[in-house]
Design a protein around this motif. Structure first.
Motif, PDB file in Angstrom:
ATOM      1  N   ASN A  65      54.029  50.393  25.521  1.00  0.00           N
ATOM      2  CA  ASN A  65      53.134  49.295  24.851  1.00  0.00           C
ATOM      3  C   ASN A  65      51.767  50.340  24.724  1.00  0.00           C
ATOM      4  O   ASN A  65      51.196  49.884  23.694  1.00  0.00           O
ATOM      5  CB  ASN A  65      52.850  48.200  25.956  1.00  0.00           C
ATOM      6  N   ASN A 125      55.601  54.341  36.931  1.00  0.00           N
ATOM      7  CA  ASN A 125      55.986  53.094  36.158  1.00  0.00           C
ATOM      8  C   ASN A 125      55.015  51.877  35.686  1.00  0.00           C
ATOM      9  O   ASN A 125      54.922  51.199  34.738  1.00  0.00           O
ATOM     10  CB  ASN A 125      57.140  52.302  36.751  1.00  0.00           C
ATOM     11  N   ASP A 126      53.651  51.899  36.491  1.00  0.00           N
ATOM     12  CA  ASP A 126      52.608  51.089  36.274  1.00  0.00           C
ATOM     13  C   ASP A 126      51.412  51.722  36.690  1.00  0.00           C
ATOM     14  O   ASP A 126      51.322  52.236  37.985  1.00  0.00           O
ATOM     15  CB  ASP A 126      53.024  49.516  37.154  1.00  0.00           C
ATOM     16  N   PRO A 127      50.275  51.483  35.826  1.00  0.00           N
ATOM     17  CA  PRO A 127      49.123  52.374  36.165  1.00  0.00           C
ATOM     18  C   PRO A 127      48.307  51.784  37.510  1.00  0.00           C
ATOM     19  O   PRO A 127      47.554  52.333  38.476  1.00  0.00           O
ATOM     20  CB  PRO A 127      48.314  52.137  34.940  1.00  0.00           C
ATOM     21  N   ILE A 131      58.454  44.007  16.306  1.00  0.00           N
ATOM     22  CA  ILE A 131      58.719  45.211  17.552  1.00  0.00           C
ATOM     23  C   ILE A 131      59.915  44.278  17.936  1.00  0.00           C
ATOM     24  O   ILE A 131      59.872  43.305  18.340  1.00  0.00           O
ATOM     25  CB  ILE A 131      57.586  45.038  18.475  1.00  0.00           C
ATOM     26  N   GLN A 132      61.075  45.024  18.086  1.00  0.00           N
ATOM     27  CA  GLN A 132      62.305  44.780  18.933  1.00  0.00           C
ATOM     28  C   GLN A 132      62.403  45.636  20.190  1.00  0.00           C
ATOM     29  O   GLN A 132      61.743  46.512  20.151  1.00  0.00           O
ATOM     30  CB  GLN A 132      63.421  44.637  17.961  1.00  0.00           C
ATOM     31  N   TYR A 133      63.350  45.207  20.932  1.00  0.00           N
ATOM     32  CA  TYR A 133      63.540  45.656  22.112  1.00  0.00           C
ATOM     33  C   TYR A 133      65.102  46.262  22.539  1.00  0.00           C
ATOM     34  O   TYR A 133      65.847  45.324  22.137  1.00  0.00           O
ATOM     35  CB  TYR A 133      63.329  44.964  23.469  1.00  0.00           C
ATOM     36  N   GLY A 135      67.117  49.125  27.060  1.00  0.00           N
ATOM     37  CA  GLY A 135      67.615  50.344  27.926  1.00  0.00           C
ATOM     38  C   GLY A 135      69.067  50.272  27.509  1.00  0.00           C
ATOM     39  O   GLY A 135      69.858  51.385  28.181  1.00  0.00           O
ATOM     40  N   SER A 188      50.020  49.196  39.891  1.00  0.00           N
ATOM     41  CA  SER A 188      50.668  48.742  41.113  1.00  0.00           C
ATOM     42  C   SER A 188      51.101  49.822  42.065  1.00  0.00           C
ATOM     43  O   SER A 188      51.176  49.773  43.318  1.00  0.00           O
ATOM     44  CB  SER A 188      52.145  48.383  40.462  1.00  0.00           C
ATOM     45  N   THR A 217      66.308  51.935  38.323  1.00  0.00           N
ATOM     46  CA  THR A 217      65.497  51.068  37.143  1.00  0.00           C
ATOM     47  C   THR A 217      64.092  51.571  37.041  1.00  0.00           C
ATOM     48  O   THR A 217      63.561  52.002  38.065  1.00  0.00           O
ATOM     49  CB  THR A 217      65.831  49.707  37.235  1.00  0.00           C
ATOM     50  N   LEU A 218      63.517  51.000  36.040  1.00  0.00           N
ATOM     51  CA  LEU A 218      62.137  51.443  35.846  1.00  0.00           C
ATOM     52  C   LEU A 218      61.154  50.574  36.636  1.00  0.00           C
ATOM     53  O   LEU A 218      60.571  49.655  36.308  1.00  0.00           O
ATOM     54  CB  LEU A 218      61.609  51.337  34.390  1.00  0.00           C
ATOM     55  N   PRO A 249      60.151  44.838  26.808  1.00  0.00           N
ATOM     56  CA  PRO A 249      58.661  44.120  26.444  1.00  0.00           C
ATOM     57  C   PRO A 249      57.407  44.696  27.544  1.00  0.00           C
ATOM     58  O   PRO A 249      56.534  44.454  27.074  1.00  0.00           O
ATOM     59  CB  PRO A 249      58.936  42.560  26.360  1.00  0.00           C
ATOM     60  N   SER A 250      57.937  44.824  28.671  1.00  0.00           N
ATOM     61  CA  SER A 250      56.904  45.003  29.927  1.00  0.00           C
ATOM     62  C   SER A 250      56.700  46.543  30.302  1.00  0.00           C
ATOM     63  O   SER A 250      56.227  46.689  30.998  1.00  0.00           O
ATOM     64  CB  SER A 250      57.288  44.472  30.955  1.00  0.00           C
ATOM     65  N   ASN A 251      57.313  47.236  29.397  1.00  0.00           N
ATOM     66  CA  ASN A 251      57.222  48.749  29.853  1.00  0.00           C
ATOM     67  C   ASN A 251      55.807  49.310  29.314  1.00  0.00           C
ATOM     68  O   ASN A 251      55.377  49.387  28.280  1.00  0.00           O
ATOM     69  CB  ASN A 251      58.298  49.543  29.067  1.00  0.00           C
ATOM     70  N   THR A 252      54.984  49.913  30.386  1.00  0.00           N
ATOM     71  CA  THR A 252      53.701  50.197  30.146  1.00  0.00           C
ATOM     72  C   THR A 252      53.601  51.225  29.178  1.00  0.00           C
ATOM     73  O   THR A 252      52.629  50.960  28.049  1.00  0.00           O
ATOM     74  CB  THR A 252      53.139  50.690  31.488  1.00  0.00           C
TER      75      THR A 252
END
Lengths: 349, 334, 322
Positions: free
Chosen positions: A190, A115-117, A212-214, A217, A119, A89-90, A184-187
């Motif tokens: 976004n 997956n995150d700039p 904006i909808q999600y 995955g 972390s 998973t991401l 909603p939290s995909n860097t």
């Protein structure tokens, strides 16, 4: 049996924690002092076989599988022992755990699509301290956590190209637009959405982002979210999905509702997934870049970084692939490509 | 008593399997042993949460919301710090917020009598959603360097701070479960809720406290993870609950409640965490790791089950205590 | 003894009519907000969108009635979508594809069933384990690729419309709803499922083969997941190795909202279906009311809480009256 009450237990817990914190403060260091296990990769690895870990955001996504194919195709010639593995998973934390393992195991180069700039930064910095070369590809971290970033296309480039495809189609007409993103939290998603908003504000006042909808995955969630958009926002005439699950799902839903030609669908996805919808005309144009080349370029950069021959600025020449601009540690693959039917048939990722 | 004795043996078994795993992994991958301690940093929050999850499960409950509480309290800490609060104070408040989330879980469960599985599933959705909304769908970062030592520092140069926190908390929880009134009450409730209620145990209060502890450790894990990753995200804890529960169950905590040890749960987490690190070393891909984890979980409970059946059979043939066992079985059906 | 079933029925009926009322109220509100809402195809669309979750949830309901739980249903469904897609892409005839897909679901369910009923392992642990195993297998089957560009035969199966307006997933859903209702209410094995969930000890004393009943519940759940999987991939047109992730949570939520009790012995297929529809409508309503989609999960959580708490309160009121 001697027993004590839970209230006193709780206070004891807090006090003990405080003591540990105070006692520890003086003696805590940022890295283990005994780290003689590393193979001191400071020196050039020229001519030697190097071990490279290519870490995607997640396995099981054709986009990354395409990059792996590209990377595999050049690895042997570059004398690289390539490992391709990522989380299912991401997840940024799973990536950190993998990076730490690979560093400890003595890999020479870590190439990761973050997956995150932020972390991943501590783990990557620790890796560099141990002499491991760190490059990012596809999705960057903060600049001081890596040596090079193989950039397939800038965030602004992707955002503005997506908007441009829609703007060109509607040619100045007032148009309501909906966005179908992944979670909603995909860097990355976004960032691209922010870039789209910026481009619209700067250049295309006739476009209006309504919702904006999600898709989370999941193909079925993408299909029903698109149907909800069409029902809940009847004025929406274009759907942009910067997500490789969302775009085919949106196309599928528009097809099911019989709205081909009435709702314009575009976004980011792989040709192999989009073939059906391009062939039947639901989607005319969408955006991506040459993923195979991204994998190949990443491997070449990995080799050059290990050899110590990678320029931080200037031109990076790759035999058989072309010349690439290097700017302050960023190697640019090129501009995002707009895929039409002909291009879709040409590529297989 | 036999059952609890078996589960105590199980925790020795787990330690043995863990040591065996260490031997195998370090002989297969030479660099494994020299990186042993630093590697624990990758999964210590899971271990910390497993300690309190053990109490929750022993008391007959389960807490699916901890992953979301990790994200939620982590984001709260980030936000408070962004608004000028000292990071340590913000961290402490975040831990308390985690405790509050646990308190809410506990109250929903004891007051309405709905199943813990469902109640915490619902709050998992709620806290997770709130965390993503509050983080403004991005990450909060730039914490001061001294704070980052909490997740990445090494005591005296070789002991990871996270590991020290885990060991201290493990000792505390072991003491709490085995030597305090509260701990015995947790076990009592797990064995038979109605009997413990009739004998004057305040069941609702004890159960609520297990969830509060669960929330507190989840909050603490959120803070530690924020330090380890040098940033907090609205989805940073997603899915952790299943890993935590898996660790507890492999460690011999009985999913129906009433039995389990802190030592077992701690080594259950260490076993799985080290296995995952070792498999990374050996280039085993994530999908195969998922399959291996699943098989280990089922094998672990299957062996425990066979062990209990054998123990029972031995008792039966011995004649002594057979009636007691039948009584025990009836209590379980209840 | 004679009176109990009728009281039981009363509670069940009130639960379902309560849900139906709630759904109608929501529809009415949306009709006022956007008059175009009750267009001819729209209700059918809502039903279609929650069809796969509802089918999976029907199987989950049967398991929960036996006092069990199945966390692997989403992974089983996902695994079947990839089996179905891969086989169809390799040119196997549709009948073979469907047969193999059914078999995959049944084997997955039977494995759960054997471990839980015959080895007496706790359901939550077994299915947590098989959840990992089945989803791991998904990546192995496709080597990480998606199934896409499916042959026309399979797509027609997912997109045909009965009488020109009832989509295939809805037809299947209705058939399975009827079959499972008839099975649970009127067949002897069906009644045994309730008996085992209500009181295992007395069910055993009355001569019911508990092991076989529990085994068959997981087998049915696997089969239902397989059916859902076939129509998922045929309807949506593609599938990925992460398809079905977290679907078990939605299925459990639908069952619980529909009045299925996790303590066993209580629940109906119709209630579960209404639960799934309610969740589908709420998600749709959020879009209609222009509420940002980041709140979706929070609202789903609140709906679950409200449903189970109201159920518990209702139950207490009913029992007090007696």
């Amino acid at each position: 049996m001697k027993t004590i009450g839970w209230k006193r237990m709780a206070t004891a817990l807090v006090i003990l924690l405080l003591i540990v914190a105070l006692a520890g403060c003086g003696a805590v260091q940022s890295s283990p002092s005994a780290n003689s296990n590393q193979n001191a990769a400071q020196t050039s690895q020229k001519g030697k076989t190097i071990k490279v870990a290519l870490i995607p955001k997640a396995i099981g996504i054709p986009y990354f599988t395409g990059a792996e194919q590209g990377a595999q195709s050049v690895a042997a010639a570059l004398n690289i022992k390539l490992t391709y593995n990522g989380p299912t998973t991401l997840s940024a934390s799973d990536q950190v755990s993998m990076i730490n393992s690979y560093v400890a195991e003595g890999y020479n180069v870590i190439a990761v699509s973050a997956n995150d700039p932020t972390s991943l930064a501590p783990a990557l910095k620790a890796a560099m301290k141990k002499g491991v070369k760190v490059i990012t590809w596809d999705s960057d971290t903060v600049p001081d956590a890596r040596q090079f970033f193989v950039n397939q296309a800038t965030v602004d480039g992707i955002g503005s190209t997506l908007v441009k495809v829609v703007a060109d189609h509607f040619k100045g007409k007032q148009t309501d637009v909906a966005i179908l993103s992944s979670t909603p939290s995909n860097t990355n998603q976004n960032q691209w959405i922010d870039a789209m908003k910026k481009t619209i504000a700067d250049k295309y006042p006739n476009l209006h982002i309504k919702t904006i909808q999600y898709d989370q995955g999941q193909p079925s969630t993408g299909v029903s979210a698109t149907e909800n958009i069409v029902k809940g926002f009847p004025t929406v005439k274009a759907i942009i999905s910067p997500d490789s699950v969302g775009l085919p799902a949106a196309a599928e839903a528009v097809e099911k509702l019989g709205l081909q030609g009435k709702i314009y669908v575009t976004g980011l996805a792989d040709p192999v997934v989009m073939k059906k919808y391009v062939d039947d005309g639901t989607v005319q144009k969408y955006v991506l870049w040459n993923v195979l080349d991204l994998g190949k370029l990443t491997m070449n950069v990995a080799r050059a970084v290990a050899d110590g021959t990678m320029p931080t600025s200037g031109t990076f020449k790759v035999k058989g692939l072309g010349d690439f601009q290097v700017n302050n540690g960023q190697v640019l693959l090129g501009l995002p490509m707009i895929f039409d039917k002909a291009a879709t048939d040409k590529y297989n990722f | 008593m036999k059952r609890s004795k078996f589960f105590a043996n199980w925790s020795y078994g787990i330690i043995a399997v863990f040591l065996l795993e260490m031997v195998i992994l370090s002989s297969v991958t030479p660099k494994f042993l020299s990186n042993l301690l630093p590697m624990t940093e990758n999964f210590m929050p899971i271990g910390i949460m497993a300690l309190s999850m053990t109490l929750v499960i022993i008391a007959g409950g389960i807490d699916l919301s901890i992953g979301s509480v990790v994200s939620f309290s982590g984001v709260i800490m980030g936000l408070l710090w962004q608004h000028g609060m000292n990071i340590w104070v913000a961290g402490l408040l975040a831990v308390l917020i985690g405790g509050l989330a646990g308190f809410i879980n506990g109250q929903i469960i004891v007051r309405t009598g709905i199943q813990p599985l469902i109640a915490t599933l619902a709050t998992q959705f709620i806290w997770g959603s709130l965390a993503v909304v509050l983080s403004n769908q991005g990450s909060i970062y730039g914490f001061p360097g001294s704070f980052l030592l909490l997740g990445t520092g090494f005591l005296y140069g070789y002991l990871p701070v996270q590991l020290v926190i885990f060991v201290v908390l493990a000792l505390l929880f072991a003491y709490l479960l085995n030597k305090t009134v509260f701990g015995r009450q947790v076990l009592f409730i797990g064995n038979s809720e109605s009997v413990s209620a009739y004998s004057g145990v305040n069941v609702n209060r004890v159960k609520t406290w297990t969830y509060v502890l669960s929330g507190l450790t989840a909050g603490l894990s959120g803070v530690i993870m924020g330090s380890f990753f040098a940033s907090v995200r609205g989805d940073m804890g997603q899915g952790l609950e299943l890993t935590v529960i898996t660790g507890c169950l492999v460690g011999g905590v009985n999913v129906f409640g009433g039995a389990g040890t802190i030592v077992g749960a701690a080594f259950g987490v260490l076993l799985l965490g080290m296995l995952s690190q070792g498999l990374n070393f050996m280039n085993v891909s994530s999908q195969v790791q998922a399959i291996i984890t699943g098989v280990i979980l089922i094998l672990a409970v299957a062996i425990q089950q066979l062990g209990t059946i054998f123990a029972r059979r031995r008792k039966m043939t011995g004649g002594e205590g057979a009636g007691k066992l039948r009584g025990e079985r009836r209590a379980r059906v209840e | 003894m004679k009176n109990e079933p009728s009281l039981f029925w009363k509670i069940m009926q009130s639960r379902e009519s309560f849900l139906l009322g709630l759904i109608l109220l929501l529809l009415l509100i949306m009709l006022v907000v956007s008059p175009s809402f009750l267009g001819p195809g729209n209700l059918m669309n809502i039903l279609t969108n929650c069809a796969t979750v509802a089918i999976v949830a029907l199987g989950e309901t049967i398991v929960i009635i036996t006092k069990g739980i199945d966390l692997s249903v989403g992974a089983t469904m996902g695994m079947v979508t990839l089996f179905t897609g891969s086989l169809a892409l390799n040119g196997f005839p549709l009948a073979v594809v469907i047969l193999v897909a059914f078999l995959a679901g049944i084997v997955a369910g039977a494995l759960n069933g054997v471990l839980i009923s015959y080895l007496k392992l706790p359901p939550i642990i077994v299915t947590l384990g098989t959840l990992s195993v089945y989803s791991g297998i998904m990546y192995v089957i496709t080597k990480g690729n998606w199934v896409t560009n499916l042959p026309a035969g399979l797509l027609q199966l997912g997109n045909f419309r009965l009488f020109g307006f009832v989509p295939a997933p809805v037809v299947v859903l209705v058939v399975l709803l009827l079959v499972s209702t008839l099975f649970l209410q009127f067949s002897i094995p069906g009644r045994h499922i309730y008996a085992v969930g209500n009181n295992e000890a007395s069910a055993r004393l009355s001569g019911i083969n508990i092991k076989r009943v529990i085994f068959s519940a997981y087998l049915i759940a696997g089969f239902f997941s397989a059916v859902a999987g076939i129509f998922y991939v045929a309807y949506n047109g593609f599938s990925t190795p992460s398809t079905g992730g977290n679907m078990e949570l939605d299925a459990i939520a639908a069952a619980v909202i529909g009045g299925t009790n996790v303590f066993g012995g209580k629940g109906t297929p119709l209630g579960t279906l209404l639960g799934a529809i309610l969740l589908g409508i709420v998600t749709g309503a959020l879009v209609f009311f222009h509420i940002p989609a980041v709140w979706n999960l929070a609202v789903e959580g609140i709906v679950i809480l409200a449903a189970v708490i109201s159920d518990a309160a209702l139950y207490r009121m009913q029992t007090r009256r007696i």
